[in-house]
Design an enzyme around this catalytic site. Structure first.
Site, short mmCIF file in Angstrom:
data_model
loop_
_atom_site.label_atom_id
_atom_site.label_comp_id
_atom_site.label_asym_id
_atom_site.label_seq_id
_atom_site.Cartn_x
_atom_site.Cartn_y
_atom_site.Cartn_z
N HIS A 33 0.84 -1.21 0.00
CA HIS A 33 0.00 0.00 0.00
C HIS A 33 0.87 1.26 0.00
O HIS A 33 0.73 2.12 -0.87
CB HIS A 33 -0.92 -0.02 1.23
CG HIS A 33 -1.81 1.19 1.33
ND1 HIS A 33 -3.15 1.14 1.03
CD2 HIS A 33 -1.55 2.48 1.68
CE1 HIS A 33 -3.67 2.35 1.19
NE2 HIS A 33 -2.72 3.17 1.60
N GLU A 34 1.77 1.33 0.96
CA GLU A 34 2.60 2.54 1.06
C GLU A 34 3.51 2.68 -0.15
O GLU A 34 3.79 3.78 -0.61
CB GLU A 34 3.41 2.54 2.36
CG GLU A 34 2.57 2.55 3.64
CD GLU A 34 1.46 3.58 3.65
OE1 GLU A 34 1.62 4.64 3.02
OE2 GLU A 34 0.42 3.33 4.30
N HIS A 86 1.73 4.49 -2.90
CA HIS A 86 1.81 5.95 -2.77
C HIS A 86 3.19 6.41 -3.24
O HIS A 86 3.33 7.42 -3.92
CB HIS A 86 1.64 6.39 -1.31
CG HIS A 86 0.23 6.30 -0.82
ND1 HIS A 86 -0.82 6.91 -1.45
CD2 HIS A 86 -0.31 5.68 0.26
CE1 HIS A 86 -1.95 6.67 -0.77
NE2 HIS A 86 -1.66 5.92 0.26
N HIS A 120 3.52 6.47 -6.99
CA HIS A 120 2.78 7.62 -7.52
C HIS A 120 3.64 8.88 -7.42
O HIS A 120 3.70 9.69 -8.33
CB HIS A 120 1.49 7.77 -6.70
CG HIS A 120 0.39 8.51 -7.40
ND1 HIS A 120 -0.77 8.85 -6.77
CD2 HIS A 120 0.26 8.97 -8.66
CE1 HIS A 120 -1.56 9.49 -7.62
NE2 HIS A 120 -0.96 9.57 -8.78
#
Ligand code: ZN
Length: 676
Positions: free
Chosen positions: A465-466, A469, A472
């Site tokens: 998940h992290e 980010h 991105h």
């Protein structure tokens, strides 16, 4: 310059930064920036991108380069000195930011440049549009009398929001229950009994003390065999800061909630919106209130039947244990028992399959295949702790595109949870070529002895998940910092890449790459993956409906607010439940009175964003499933339309360019095991 926070190095000098450097550096920069902004305003008659926007960006950059390592160190290697310097600076910075957002001269220059359209490319136009929107939403365009009211309301709102959460906290803290007979705690895990014992010892009392803190409340509702205790605790918890239940009425949030809704409505109308829900959507991906409502109702319709089946399964199960009707305080308890009996798989069974290096390198391997990038470990970089690792990312031509720090383990003086934060973003001008740098922080259990740390599956998912980010932020190709990476991305779309990445942790093909039993040298078996999936989807339709209930309620109290009729908070909640719920809480439940997300957090008329982003990410991943998770064309499509584009276009357009159509809800339902 002696102060390492003022040195213009590529990466922060973590090993040289002392807490005594913090305040002087920040004060110096704020002072310089204020002076330079003043000069710019006097000097510039005809603003251009180069003579106005770039110099302002440069000032922002100075501040970020000094502040980011400070706020990062405050979170990961906290000390009393760092914290007090950090807090002192935080106030100064927030004052500086407010000044900026209310500076009419700056606003005029941005506006002039935007309307002149002089030599602006589409990305520059987008940057200016977002800046002007922010100015507008801060009330700068209002006539003087309304501006005054707007500012006054804003101040009041901020006080009321703080008061709301203070009441919840103080009310929770005031309630406690003393237990004198260990029998009353039967069914609880030993760690929870110990915690209750510790609470008593801290107050110099015998026995055990139960409080409304989550680490006690949740396990008691799940495991306590004592039904009366569960009931009492349920009522105390669900009437916090309200006009009902066992609490002091001085904590009652009823009036505060009414006032907050009224003031938000007024603010929205001052800015020309019909209601606060519309104002909330002004900067989001969802285009209208109707779209949000329709989205939530579609999900409801698709989930309800299964939620009813799940509830029936639970009722039948409870009957076999002798309970005829399930009350609100029985729900978690019997669910836990049912889960344990039919679905549960212990995380200790799973952990040996996920040694940390296998997971991290496997994740890099998957990412390099999908997005055609290379990861390289880099030594000789200054770090804040010896456990931290540092990596670079290169593109297919071997050119450096980004760098990141990876700080995986929990330790003393490190804030809990997991997050991605940024040192700098991509900024490319004729004079500067700055590449993104990220910090990826987790709190996994550290390795024991010389062995590799073994991660549980939740931790693996958190890392992905992290890292989503992070990708991105780092794979962006946009040159303007305010729309590069995660900047300028609509709030309800910003979790798309991160939740997208979580899907790899459930995909059998990807799981083979990131798992390897540390003793038996084999990847996680298929039956175990199936079992994990069943456990994940246990009561998923009920959970879906609960989130929808919160979302619809939040959205409707803001959309339907009418000053003549007041907030009608519980009336609206009842209507929402009629539509969405399969489980109806008892009359005494005052859940809204402690719903801090929307009354004191940033989620007002935006709680739906959780589900919205899940739909986007599941739909995005479903294309990878269709074409193969390593399909380079699909990877390229995602890279070029989502990850590289940052906030340079509307999130809805970017998604459409990637998927070839608008998002649909079916993939999320499928991944959640909700059959239709
Ligand atoms: Zn996230």
């Amino acid at each position: 310059m002696k102060n390492p926070l003022l040195n213009k190095t590529d990466l922060p000098e973590f090993e040289n930064i002392q807490s005594s450097h913090i305040e002087p550096a920040i004060e110096f920069i704020l002072q310089e920036n204020r002076k330079k902004i003043k000069d710019l305003i006097t000097e510039i008659k005809e603003p251009t991108w180069e003579n106005f926007v770039e110099p302002i960006d440069e000032l922002d950059e100075q501040l970020t380069r000094a502040w980011s390592p400070v706020s990062h160190m405050n979170s990961v290697v906290n000390s009393d000195d760092t914290r007090s310097a950090y807090n002192a600076c935080l106030q100064k910075i927030s004052k500086y930011i407010t000044e900026f957002s209310q500076n009419e001269d700056l606003y005029k220059l941005y506006k002039k440049l935007f309307h002149s359209g002089k030599n602006l490319n589409t990305h520059q136009t987008r940057v200016l549009k977002l800046i002007l929107d922010d100015f507008y939403l801060s009330g700068i365009d209002l006539p003087d009398d309304k501006k005054k009211l707007f500012k006054k309301n804003r101040q009041l709102l901020s006080e009321l929001s703080s008061k709301f959460s203070e009441n919840v906290l103080d009310c929770s803290n005031e309630w406690s229950k003393k237990i004198t007979d260990l029998k009353d705690l039967e069914g609880l895990p030993q760690s929870i009994v110990d915690l209750a014992k510790q609470n008593a010892q801290e107050k110099n009392e015998d026995g055990w003390i139960i409080t409304l803190d989550q680490p006690l409340y949740i396990p008691i509702m799940q495991y306590s065999d004592n039904r009366k205790l569960r009931e009492e605790l349920y009522i105390a918890y669900n009437t916090r800061a309200s006009n009902d239940g066992p609490h002091d009425r001085k904590f009652d949030n009823s009036q505060i909630m009414e006032q907050i809704l009224k003031l938000r409505h007024e603010q929205a109308q001052l800015l020309g919106f019909n209601n606060f829900a519309e104002l909330s959507l002004a900067k989001k991906m969802a285009s209208s209130a109707e779209e949000v409502l329709d989205f939530l109702l579609q999900l409801t319709q698709k989930s309800k039947l299964q939620a009813e089946r799940e509830l029936l399964e639970l009722r039948n199960f409870a009957k076999t244990l002798g309970l005829e009707s399930i009350e609100a305080w029985d729900f978690a308890y019997f669910s836990e028992k049912l889960k344990k009996e039919r679905y549960k798989i212990s995380s200790e069974e799973i952990r040996p399959f996920f040694p940390e290096d296998k997971v991290v390198l496997g994740m890099f391997h998957i990412m390099s295949k999908v997005f055609q990038v290379e990861f390289e470990s880099v030594d000789k970089v200054q770090k804040w702790h010896q456990d931290v690792k540092f990596f670079s990312i290169k593109n297919e031509n071997g050119e450096l595109i980004a760098q990141f720090y990876l700080d995986l383990y929990a330790r003393a003086k490190k804030q809990g949870g997991a997050w991605m934060d940024t040192f700098v973003g991509r900024r490319v001008t004729t004079k500067v070529n700055q590449l993104p740098v990220a910090y990826i922080t987790c709190n996994f259990s550290p390795p024991v002895g010389k062995n590799n740390a073994l991660l549980n599956h939740d931790e693996v998912e958190t890392l992905f998940h992290e890292f989503g980010h992070g990708l991105h932020h780092m794979l962006t190709k946009i040159n303007y910092p305010s729309i590069a990476g995660i900047n300028g991305v609509a709030w309800d779309a910003v979790e798309l890449p991160s939740q997208f990445m979580e899907n790899f942790c459930w995909n059998p093909e990807a799981l083979k790459i990131i798992s390897n039993h540390y003793l038996e040298n084999k990847p996680i078996p298929n039956e175990m993956i199936k079992k994990m999936e069943r456990a994940k989807n246990f009561q998923s339709a009920i959970a879906m409906l609960r989130q929808i209930e919160f979302s619809l309620f939040d959205f409707l109290i803001h959309k339907e607010f009418d000053p003549k009729m007041g907030g009608r908070i519980y009336e609206i909640l009842d209507q929402v439940r009629e539509q969405t719920a399969v489980i109806f809480p008892p009359e005494i439940n005052r859940f809204a009175h402690s719903f801090s997300h929307i009354f004191s957090g940033g989620y007002a008329a935006g709680y739906y964003s959780y589900k919205w982003a899940e739909v986007l990410s599941a739909d995005a991943f479903s294309l990878f499933e269709e074409k193969g998770i390593f399909d380079t064309d699909t990877g390229k499509l995602f890279l070029e339309n989502i990850l590289e584009m940052g906030g340079s276009s509307d999130a809805a357009d970017l998604f459409k360019n990637f998927r070839g159509r608008n998002p649909i809800i079916e993939p999320l339902l499928r991944y959640s095991g909700i059959s239709q």
